[in-house]
Write an enzyme that holds these catalytic residues in place. Structure first.
Site, PDB file in Angstrom:
ATOM      1  N   ARG A 169       3.092  19.845   6.100  1.00  0.00           N
ATOM      2  CA  ARG A 169       4.034  18.862   6.664  1.00  0.00           C
ATOM      3  C   ARG A 169       5.099  19.474   7.577  1.00  0.00           C
ATOM      4  O   ARG A 169       5.353  18.946   8.650  1.00  0.00           O
ATOM      5  CB  ARG A 169       4.692  18.033   5.553  1.00  0.00           C
ATOM      6  CG  ARG A 169       3.694  17.187   4.749  1.00  0.00           C
ATOM      7  CD  ARG A 169       4.395  16.223   3.802  1.00  0.00           C
ATOM      8  NE  ARG A 169       5.135  15.214   4.519  1.00  0.00           N
ATOM      9  CZ  ARG A 169       6.451  15.170   4.636  1.00  0.00           C
ATOM     10  NH1 ARG A 169       7.209  16.067   4.042  1.00  0.00           N
ATOM     11  NH2 ARG A 169       7.028  14.222   5.337  1.00  0.00           N
ATOM     12  N   ARG A 190       3.349   7.606  -0.499  1.00  0.00           N
ATOM     13  CA  ARG A 190       4.433   8.570  -0.688  1.00  0.00           C
ATOM     14  C   ARG A 190       5.419   8.163  -1.792  1.00  0.00           C
ATOM     15  O   ARG A 190       5.836   8.989  -2.595  1.00  0.00           O
ATOM     16  CB  ARG A 190       5.199   8.712   0.634  1.00  0.00           C
ATOM     17  CG  ARG A 190       6.209   9.831   0.672  1.00  0.00           C
ATOM     18  CD  ARG A 190       7.035   9.758   1.954  1.00  0.00           C
ATOM     19  NE  ARG A 190       6.226   9.632   3.145  1.00  0.00           N
ATOM     20  CZ  ARG A 190       5.690  10.653   3.815  1.00  0.00           C
ATOM     21  NH1 ARG A 190       5.915  11.880   3.417  1.00  0.00           N
ATOM     22  NH2 ARG A 190       4.955  10.429   4.888  1.00  0.00           N
ATOM     23  N   CYS A 224      -1.283  33.717  10.071  1.00  0.00           N
ATOM     24  CA  CYS A 224      -1.109  34.259  11.415  1.00  0.00           C
ATOM     25  C   CYS A 224      -0.938  33.155  12.441  1.00  0.00           C
ATOM     26  O   CYS A 224      -1.807  32.905  13.286  1.00  0.00           O
ATOM     27  CB  CYS A 224      -2.307  35.133  11.763  1.00  0.00           C
ATOM     28  SG  CYS A 224      -2.532  36.387  10.501  1.00  0.00           S
ATOM     29  N   GLU A 258       0.836  -1.217   0.000  1.00  0.00           N
ATOM     30  CA  GLU A 258       0.000   0.000   0.000  1.00  0.00           C
ATOM     31  C   GLU A 258       0.867   1.262   0.000  1.00  0.00           C
ATOM     32  O   GLU A 258       0.788   2.080   0.914  1.00  0.00           O
ATOM     33  CB  GLU A 258      -0.890   0.023   1.255  1.00  0.00           C
ATOM     34  CG  GLU A 258      -1.778  -1.185   1.448  1.00  0.00           C
ATOM     35  CD  GLU A 258      -2.404  -1.230   2.850  1.00  0.00           C
ATOM     36  OE1 GLU A 258      -1.951  -0.513   3.749  1.00  0.00           O
ATOM     37  OE2 GLU A 258      -3.360  -1.994   3.035  1.00  0.00           O
TER      38      GLU A 258
HETATM   39  C1  LIG Z   1      -1.066   6.048   5.129  1.00  0.00           C
HETATM   40  C2  LIG Z   1      -1.142   4.587   4.899  1.00  0.00           C
HETATM   41  C3  LIG Z   1      -0.412   4.006   3.858  1.00  0.00           C
HETATM   42  C4  LIG Z   1       0.530   4.777   2.968  1.00  0.00           C
HETATM   43  O1  LIG Z   1       1.679   5.212   3.633  1.00  0.00           O
HETATM   44  P1  LIG Z   1       2.891   5.815   2.794  1.00  0.00           P
HETATM   45  O2  LIG Z   1       3.897   6.139   3.812  1.00  0.00           O
HETATM   46  O3  LIG Z   1       2.402   7.003   2.064  1.00  0.00           O
HETATM   47  O4  LIG Z   1       3.349   4.745   1.869  1.00  0.00           O
HETATM   48  C5  LIG Z   1      -0.582   2.646   3.636  1.00  0.00           C
HETATM   49  N1  LIG Z   1      -1.415   1.904   4.403  1.00  0.00           N
HETATM   50  C6  LIG Z   1      -2.108   2.434   5.422  1.00  0.00           C
HETATM   51  C7  LIG Z   1      -2.997   1.559   6.206  1.00  0.00           C
HETATM   52  C8  LIG Z   1      -2.000   3.786   5.704  1.00  0.00           C
HETATM   53  O5  LIG Z   1      -2.689   4.301   6.730  1.00  0.00           O
END
Ligand SMILES: *Cc1c(COP(=O)(O)O)cnc(C)c1O
Length: 404
Positions: free
Chosen positions: A307, A271, A338, A268
């Site tokens: 960020r 980034r 502000c 998953e």
């Molecule tokens: C946020 C998230 C991701 C993605 O994380 P990255 O650091 O962007 O790869 C994958 N799985 C779950 C469950 C998340 O909450």
């Protein structure tokens, strides 16, 4: 991103030209980068042949989602809204997984109706809720359980998710109890074990530790999982100092892990796919003299890119025109909002800047626009995508009139 005759260019387009043409601030994406990142992941994990589910929350722009879909990726979603967007982009339901600690019954019903691949449950209460809904619909539903492996991801504490004090997943004891419960469930098919230990992970060791924990618990559970969802978290090189996650090693380790198992791996990543694909082009409104540093006040702020304010994250700043003359004092790059936290970074040695100059904030493709807000009633920036020699506007700049 290269300088040509001291002018910064992205995929052949002059940053100053883009700034004048579209007005600032601008989120500018490179399709080439996105496609490259996906190709890299597929190459590193070729032998594993995983299902790669892009974590939609990293960037939810529909046109970006469509480009990601064109690379045959699935999606990892964390809300009904994200699920609807992933479907709208054309991502197939059988390639979508649903994560998150607080799925409401409405969200669960919607996911079941859409026949997505997996709902990755994060608590006993959620499993009971999914079961109740499945029973009332007389449907069998495929689910996963998210394990909290109690693994330190060695990343910023704010984006760490796999330690026992974090709210995510269930601990090993509860995990095993839930497996036993689900073995007897009439309406729920337990198909997946999922983990996700955090974000912006650059060290390989946490993944190795995580795999050990997963391996152990699979043996203990005496259950054949069809899918192992290893989550995302692969970090990128924000500082451009070659701090990179060793994906080759990670891949080898997974291959070892998979011996004597016949399960499909799911990733998953968010980034990793979009993080380095975008820059934020901003203009200097004023330069204000300070006591031991000067403030460079930009037209981009924490509402556009939160960020740095939220996690103390660091992004590189590049001038659109390179010169040799150094500034006398350090620069602090700040936005006009502000709040004292509306500051991006302090740089001790920087070239001398002038009011109205354009600057580029690098690597803002992930958790940039998706975390943007209208704080201070500031409209969200325009988003453009460079696609070969063409530029597409993939989100118009918000109008103040839309915010009234
Ligand atoms: C946020 C998230 C991701 C993605 O994380 P990255 O650091 O962007 O790869 C994958 N799985 C779950 C469950 C998340 O909450």
């Amino acid at each position: 991103m290269i300088y040509k005759k001291n002018n910064l260019r992205i995929d052949g387009f002059d940053v100053g030209y883009l700034g004048r043409k579209y007005k600032t601030p601008i989120y500018c994406y490179s399709l080439k980068k996105i496609n490259n990142n996906i190709r890299n992941l597929k190459t590193y994990f070729k032998k594993i042949n995983p299902l790669i589910c892009y974590a939609v929350k990293a960037n939810t722009n529909l046109r970006i989602l469509k480009e990601i879909k064109n690379n045959n990726l699935g999606a990892d979603v964390v809300s009904k809204g994200e699920l609807m967007k992933a479907l709208k982009a054309g991502i197939k339901p059988q390639n979508i997984v649903f994560s998150g600690v607080g799925k409401t019954s409405e969200e669960i019903k919607f996911a079941i109706n859409k026949k997505i691949l997996l709902i990755n449950a994060e608590s006993k209460s959620e499993i009971l809720e999914i079961e109740k809904i499945a029973r009332s619909k007389k449907k069998s539903v495929n689910i996963g359980i998210r394990l909290n492996p109690n693994t330190d991801a060695k990343t910023l504490s704010q984006i760490s998710t796999g330690k026992k004090e974090n709210k995510f997943g269930v601990d090993q004891k509860i995990f095993l109890q839930l497996v036993e419960y689900l073995k007897k469930s009439k309406y729920l098919n337990l198909k997946c074990l999922s983990v996700h230990i955090g974000s912006q992970i650059l060290e390989y060791k946490p993944y190795e530790n995580m795999l050990k924990v997963v391996d152990r618990i699979i043996k203990k559970s005496n259950y054949k999982f069809e899918y192992i969802d290893l989550g995302g978290g692969m970090g990128i090189d924000y500082n451009h100092n070659n701090s990179k996650l060793d994906l080759q090693k990670y891949s080898k380790n997974i291959q070892k892990f998979l011996k004597k198992k016949s399960c499909k791996i799911i990733f998953e990543p968010g980034r990793y796919i979009v993080g380095n694909s975008a820059i934020l082009i901003t203009k200097i409104i004023y330069i204000k003299e300070g006591y031991n540093k000067d403030f460079v006040i930009l037209d981009a702020a924490m509402n556009d890119l939160i960020r740095p304010a939220l996690y103390g994250a660091h992004h590189r700043f590049l001038p659109s025109k390179k010169t040799k003359k150094l500034a006398k004092k350090a620069y602090e790059f700040v936005g006009p909002i502000c709040e004292s936290t509306d500051t991006f970074t302090v740089i001790k040695k920087y070239q001398k800047l002038n009011e109205k100059d354009f600057l580029v904030i690098c690597d803002v493709g992930a958790y940039g626009t998706s975390l943007a807000s209208n704080y201070n009633v500031r409209p969200k920036p325009i988003e453009i995508l460079i696609k070969g020699s063409k530029i597409q506007i993939i989100n118009k700049r918000q109008k103040i009139s839309e915010l009234m």
